[in-house]
Design a protein around this motif. Structure first.
Motif, PDB file in Angstrom:
ATOM      1  N   LEU A  46       0.830  -1.204   0.000  1.00 24.29           N
ATOM      2  CA  LEU A  46       0.000   0.000   0.000  1.00 24.29           C
ATOM      3  C   LEU A  46       0.866   1.256   0.000  1.00 24.29           C
ATOM      4  CD1 LEU A  46      -2.692  -0.986   2.648  1.00 24.29           C
ATOM      5  CD2 LEU A  46      -2.944  -0.973   0.167  1.00 24.29           C
ATOM      6  N   THR A  51       1.112  -2.619   4.340  1.00 24.76           N
ATOM      7  CA  THR A  51       0.832  -3.769   3.488  1.00 24.76           C
ATOM      8  C   THR A  51      -0.526  -4.344   3.852  1.00 24.76           C
ATOM      9  OG1 THR A  51       3.165  -4.282   3.263  1.00 24.76           O
ATOM     10  CG2 THR A  51       1.641  -6.072   2.822  1.00 24.76           C
ATOM     11  N   ARG A  52      -1.319  -4.598   2.838  1.00 26.26           N
ATOM     12  CA  ARG A  52      -2.650  -5.167   3.015  1.00 26.26           C
ATOM     13  C   ARG A  52      -2.522  -6.688   2.983  1.00 26.26           C
ATOM     14  NH1 ARG A  52      -7.509  -4.679  -1.364  1.00 26.26           N
ATOM     15  NH2 ARG A  52      -9.184  -5.383  -0.010  1.00 26.26           N
ATOM     16  N   VAL A  54      -4.748  -9.651   2.376  1.00 26.66           N
ATOM     17  CA  VAL A  54      -6.052 -10.046   1.846  1.00 26.66           C
ATOM     18  C   VAL A  54      -6.290 -11.495   2.248  1.00 26.66           C
ATOM     19  CG1 VAL A  54      -7.467 -10.308  -0.222  1.00 26.66           C
ATOM     20  CG2 VAL A  54      -5.746  -8.490  -0.117  1.00 26.66           C
ATOM     21  N   ASP A  64      -9.765  -8.229   4.969  1.00 25.97           N
ATOM     22  CA  ASP A  64      -8.373  -7.797   4.900  1.00 25.97           C
ATOM     23  C   ASP A  64      -7.968  -7.121   6.182  1.00 25.97           C
ATOM     24  OD1 ASP A  64      -9.728  -5.392   4.641  1.00 25.97           O
ATOM     25  OD2 ASP A  64      -8.539  -4.677   2.978  1.00 25.97           O
ATOM     26  N   VAL A  66      -4.494  -4.541   7.655  1.00 24.88           N
ATOM     27  CA  VAL A  66      -3.365  -3.729   7.204  1.00 24.88           C
ATOM     28  C   VAL A  66      -2.258  -3.806   8.246  1.00 24.88           C
ATOM     29  CG1 VAL A  66      -2.577  -1.417   6.592  1.00 24.88           C
ATOM     30  CG2 VAL A  66      -4.830  -2.187   5.861  1.00 24.88           C
TER      31      VAL A  66
END
Length: 118
Positions: A46, A51-52, A54, A64, A66
């Motif tokens: 991101l 960072t995501r 999922v 999701d 983060v």
């Protein structure tokens, strides 16, 4: 020498903070997996936001989380013990099940969903 000691102390605090964050995320991933009969995941950068992570459950449910960095996200996924994918495509993407709400949000006003205006 004092500067080096301070640097190590700061690095140690940051590492401990990252480890705690990874453990919390792993716990959340585990709870998701338990609620959905198992889970698989994929990491998406991101930018500066982090960072995501999922998640796709065996039942098609998705969600999701983060993480503040890619390293924390990787650590959390490893701790949770879920299968990770390089990309969100093919068989992995086909596992996602969406409902009427998601379709109306994705299509917006074209299909009579929320317009995004207030």
């Amino acid at each position: 020498m004092a500067e080096t000691a301070e640097t190590h102390q700061v690095d140690g605090k940051q590492a401990a903070r990252a480890e705690r964050r990874a453990a919390r995320l792993a716990k959340q991933i585990g709870a998701f997996a338990k609620a959905h009969g198992g889970a698989e995941g994929q990491l998406a950068h991101l930018g500066q936001a982090g960072t995501r992570i999922v998640l796709v459950g065996e039942d098609g449910g998705w969600g999701d989380l983060v993480a503040p960095s890619y390293a924390v996200a990787e650590s959390a996924a490893a701790k949770a013990g879920i299968t990770m994918h390089e990309d969100f495509d093919g068989e992995f993407a086909a596992k996602v099940r969406t409902g009427p709400y998601e379709w109306s949000r994705m299509a917006g006003i074209q299909v009579g969903g929320p317009s995004g205006r207030r």
